[in-house]
Design an enzyme around this catalytic site. Structure first.
Site, PDB file in Angstrom:
ATOM      1  N   ASP A 101       0.548  -1.175  -0.005  1.00 13.21           N
ATOM      2  CA  ASP A 101       0.053  -0.086  -0.036  1.00 13.21           C
ATOM      3  C   ASP A 101       0.829   1.308   0.052  1.00 13.21           C
ATOM      4  O   ASP A 101       0.391   2.391   0.394  1.00 13.21           O
ATOM      5  CB  ASP A 101      -1.067  -0.004   1.178  1.00 13.21           C
ATOM      6  CG  ASP A 101      -0.234  -0.162   2.469  1.00 13.21           C
ATOM      7  OD1 ASP A 101       0.931   0.159   2.655  1.00 13.21           O
ATOM      8  OD2 ASP A 101      -0.706  -0.591   3.437  1.00 13.21           O
ATOM      9  N   GLU A 123      -0.760  -8.720  -1.859  1.00 13.33           N
ATOM     10  CA  GLU A 123      -1.282  -8.487  -0.826  1.00 13.33           C
ATOM     11  C   GLU A 123      -2.683  -7.545  -1.024  1.00 13.33           C
ATOM     12  O   GLU A 123      -2.392  -6.537  -0.462  1.00 13.33           O
ATOM     13  CB  GLU A 123      -0.328  -7.715   0.345  1.00 13.33           C
ATOM     14  CG  GLU A 123      -0.638  -7.435   1.654  1.00 13.33           C
ATOM     15  CD  GLU A 123       0.281  -6.865   2.448  1.00 13.33           C
ATOM     16  OE1 GLU A 123       1.092  -7.791   3.187  1.00 13.33           O
ATOM     17  OE2 GLU A 123       0.591  -5.671   2.269  1.00 13.33           O
ATOM     18  N   GLU A 136      -2.511   5.032   3.088  1.00 13.66           N
ATOM     19  CA  GLU A 136      -2.024   3.695   2.663  1.00 13.66           C
ATOM     20  C   GLU A 136      -3.501   3.225   2.465  1.00 13.66           C
ATOM     21  O   GLU A 136      -3.567   2.234   1.406  1.00 13.66           O
ATOM     22  CB  GLU A 136      -1.528   2.834   4.070  1.00 13.66           C
ATOM     23  CG  GLU A 136      -0.097   2.935   4.222  1.00 13.66           C
ATOM     24  CD  GLU A 136       0.442   4.191   4.946  1.00 13.66           C
ATOM     25  OE1 GLU A 136      -0.725   5.055   5.575  1.00 13.66           O
ATOM     26  OE2 GLU A 136       1.569   4.315   5.342  1.00 13.66           O
ATOM     27  N   HIS A 205       6.685   3.789  13.248  1.00 13.74           N
ATOM     28  CA  HIS A 205       6.998   4.424  12.079  1.00 13.74           C
ATOM     29  C   HIS A 205       5.740   4.976  11.051  1.00 13.74           C
ATOM     30  O   HIS A 205       5.933   5.919  10.532  1.00 13.74           O
ATOM     31  CB  HIS A 205       7.684   3.543  11.105  1.00 13.74           C
ATOM     32  CG  HIS A 205       6.704   2.439  10.341  1.00 13.74           C
ATOM     33  ND1 HIS A 205       6.309   1.369  10.818  1.00 13.74           N
ATOM     34  CD2 HIS A 205       6.097   2.540   9.082  1.00 13.74           C
ATOM     35  CE1 HIS A 205       5.467   0.599  10.018  1.00 13.74           C
ATOM     36  NE2 HIS A 205       5.527   1.273   9.155  1.00 13.74           N
ATOM     37  N   ARG A 207       2.628   7.299   9.634  1.00 13.33           N
ATOM     38  CA  ARG A 207       2.526   8.706   9.641  1.00 13.33           C
ATOM     39  C   ARG A 207       1.380   9.090  10.782  1.00 13.33           C
ATOM     40  O   ARG A 207       1.546   9.967  11.187  1.00 13.33           O
ATOM     41  CB  ARG A 207       2.167   8.981   8.196  1.00 13.33           C
ATOM     42  CG  ARG A 207       2.029  10.281   8.006  1.00 13.33           C
ATOM     43  CD  ARG A 207       1.550  10.749   6.562  1.00 13.33           C
ATOM     44  NE  ARG A 207       2.823  10.513   5.616  1.00 13.33           N
ATOM     45  CZ  ARG A 207       3.047   9.323   5.072  1.00 13.33           C
ATOM     46  NH1 ARG A 207       2.419   8.433   4.809  1.00 13.33           N
ATOM     47  NH2 ARG A 207       4.092   9.480   4.156  1.00 13.33           N
ATOM     48  N   HIS A 237      13.510   3.577  12.662  1.00  7.94           N
ATOM     49  CA  HIS A 237      13.082   3.592  11.228  1.00  7.94           C
ATOM     50  C   HIS A 237      14.042   4.476  10.378  1.00  7.94           C
ATOM     51  O   HIS A 237      14.636   5.463  11.181  1.00  7.94           O
ATOM     52  CB  HIS A 237      11.746   3.916  11.190  1.00  7.94           C
ATOM     53  CG  HIS A 237      11.089   3.736   9.800  1.00  7.94           C
ATOM     54  ND1 HIS A 237      10.873   4.731   9.194  1.00  7.94           N
ATOM     55  CD2 HIS A 237      10.435   2.605   9.217  1.00  7.94           C
ATOM     56  CE1 HIS A 237      10.208   4.197   7.860  1.00  7.94           C
ATOM     57  NE2 HIS A 237       9.889   3.142   7.972  1.00  7.94           N
TER      58      HIS A 237
END
Length: 370
Positions: A101, A123, A136, A205, A207, A237
């Site tokens: 994504d 996926e 995402e 990590h 957003r 990260h």
């Protein structure tokens, strides 16, 4: 950027990879495709994360060689779509594969669609059915809307695609991330935790967890090691903004070890040695249950709705995180219930299934065109 032409072959496959999670989950697929004699393949690295070539030691790889630092999501998507499109103009492919994504996956799918090249989505079908995580969730929906082959990891993911009436062919294959995990489990476990302390693996990590949420998470971690007999191992990260915020909040705190990003086999060995996983990662929500490790997810929503008893959403508020860890420490029955290995996301054979389906599709399509 000098694009290397694909071999003169009607069945050339191009896999597009931008980030470390994509590389981990695409590596088994690329390896499985290499065993299909009718296919040739090429790898294109967008450059969002560096050093991904090591995941694909036997596959020719090109890089876009772009400076992607500090680009907004819309600008990054526009930049990558244009660059991948130029690459496809110079090096046509019979099929483009994208995974997950990410912005690189969406850009690859859009660039291929604009040139009439079929798209396969590894996926496919994961949904939180909310606006989070952004971007995402919207990326997944957009990729699945244009994909010709949709490889859903679970029947629930396939049901999402059917409900959306996507036009591509839906196949339930399992998740190739479990293939990668089981392959990496062949190594020995890392050394155990400090004497008298239980090891917690932490990753963060997303957003959605930056700014205030990240500060809350760091505050919770400091309280955990000061109030409970635990130690924390926290691989950082690559995103420099997240890294600097975590280092400022947790650097030098006793019983918290901040580590450089780990290669995947090392990360798996760390998972094997831990008592608990505390994360906002989608991949670790799949890998933890397979390893029999409890997973507390520092998010308010998840797109992995099949999450078993091993996985619990705890949000990002310190009080909620501390309460969930404390219960695991004090309730042996609860901990045992969350520590049984289960495999809701795949059996370790997703990649060969995907490779066979891709070969059947591209060979059949080429024959129809004759």
């Amino acid at each position: 950027m000098a694009a290397r032409a694909l071999p003169s072959h009607p069945y050339g496959i191009l896999s597009i990879v931008g980030t470390r999670p994509e590389a981990i989950k695409m590596a088994p697929v690329v390896a499985a495709l290499a065993s299909r004699p009718a296919l040739t393949q090429q790898l294109l690295l967008t450059g969002q994360h560096k050093g991904l070539e090591s995941n694909f030691p036997h596959t020719p790889a090109d890089s876009l060689n772009l400076d992607l630092r500090d680009q907004s999501v819309p600008l990054l998507r526009e930049t990558l779509t244009a660059a991948i499109g130029a690459y496809l103009e110079a090096s046509p492919a019979a099929l483009v594969i994208v995974q997950g994504d990410t912005t690189s996956a969406l850009a690859g799918a859009l660039a291929a669609r604009d040139r009439g090249i079929p798209v396969a989505h590894v996926e496919a079908g994961l949904r939180s059915h909310k606006s989070e995580p952004w971007p995402e969730e919207s990326n997944r929906v957009a990729i699945d809307a244009v994909a010709d082959l949709l490889f859903a990891p679970t029947h629930a993911a396939a049901a999402n695609l059917e409900a959306e009436q996507v036009t591509g062919a839906i196949h339930v294959t399992g998740n190739s991330g479990i293939d990668a995990l089981l392959h990496a489990c062949e190594g020995a476990a890392r050394p155990g935790p400090e004497a008298g302390r239980k090891r917690i693996l932490v990753t963060c990590h997303r957003r959605e967890n930056q700014s205030g949420a990240l500060a809350d998470i760091c505050h919770a971690l400091k309280r955990l090691v000061s109030e409970m007999p635990v130690e924390i191992v926290f691989p950082l990260h690559p995103n420099r903004h997240i890294r600097s915020a975590v280092e400022a909040a947790l650097g030098g705190v006793p019983h918290i070890a901040l580590m450089e990003p780990l290669h995947y086999p090392e990360m798996v060995r760390l998972m094997q040695s831990c008592w608990l996983i505390l994360t906002d990662s989608g991949g670790l929500q799949e890998e933890g249950p397979a390893l029999g490790r409890p997973v507390l997810v520092m998010r308010n929503v998840t797109e992995r709705i099949e999450a078993p008893a091993n996985v619990a959403l705890v949000g990002t508020e310190p009080r909620s995180i501390l309460a969930a860890v404390h219960r695991l420490l004090m309730d042996d029955v609860h901990y045992a219930r969350m520590s049984k290995p289960v495999f809701p996301f795949g059996d370790g054979h997703a990649a060969p299934r995907i490779a066979i389906l891709i070969e059947d599709y591209v060979v059949g399509r080429a024959r129809l065109a004759l």
